[in-house]
Design a protein around this motif. Structure first.
Motif, PDB file in Angstrom:
ATOM      1  N   VAL A   1       5.149  -4.354   9.052  1.00 40.07           N
ATOM      2  CA  VAL A   1       3.939  -3.588   7.627  1.00 40.07           C
ATOM      3  C   VAL A   1       2.768  -4.870   7.309  1.00 40.07           C
TER       4      VAL A   1
ATOM      5  N   PHE B   1       1.102   2.584   7.978  1.00 38.06           N
ATOM      6  CA  PHE B   1       0.747   1.489   8.529  1.00 38.06           C
ATOM      7  C   PHE B   1      -0.038   1.809  10.063  1.00 38.06           C
TER       8      PHE B   1
ATOM      9  N   HIS C   1      -6.498  -2.554   4.184  1.00 33.44           N
ATOM     10  CA  HIS C   1      -5.489  -3.290   3.308  1.00 33.44           C
ATOM     11  C   HIS C   1      -5.605  -3.549   2.255  1.00 33.44           C
TER      12      HIS C   1
END
Length: 121
Positions: free
Chosen positions: A107, A66, A75
């Motif tokens: 996240v 992340f 993403h």
């Protein structure tokens, strides 16, 4: 003995998923392959074998992934990558969702099999 055999089978399946998905994120800051490799230590937790919490190495891998995912395109790509891998290894959806909490990591994308990855911003 049976439990160890199942753990090994899950890790082998996850490794095959990594190889199969290897070329899917060529332009991302972090590739699908690299992300999945970082998450291999999470496999026993994600599929429900062993501990009821992820180990430290798993959490370090989650944090690495992340930290490297900084764009909308990454993403979206990782979302699809994770959905495919989770499905193929039989990850438990509730474990996937719990992973960031257990690792105390924020996240930047939803870890949910029902999310439409193309709509992530």
């Amino acid at each position: 003995m049976e439990k160890k055999r199942m753990d090994w089978s899950a890790l082998m399946a996850f490794g095959m998923v990594i190889m199969a998905l290897g070329a899917s994120l060529s332009d991302a800051e972090i590739s699908c392959t690299e992300a999945l490799r970082s998450l291999i230590p999470c496999t026993p937790f994600l599929v429900g074998f062993g501990s009821s919490a992820p180990n430290v190495v798993c959490c370090i891998g989650v944090q690495h992934v992340f930290e490297q995912a900084n764009t909308t395109a990454t993403h979206r790509d990782l979302c699809q990558c994770f959905q495919n891998a989770a499905s193929q290894i039989g990850a438990l959806p509730e474990r996937v969702k719990e992973l960031p909490q257990f690792c105390n990591i924020h996240v930047t994308l939803p870890l949910d099999a029902n999310v439409n990855c193309s709509r992530i911003k």
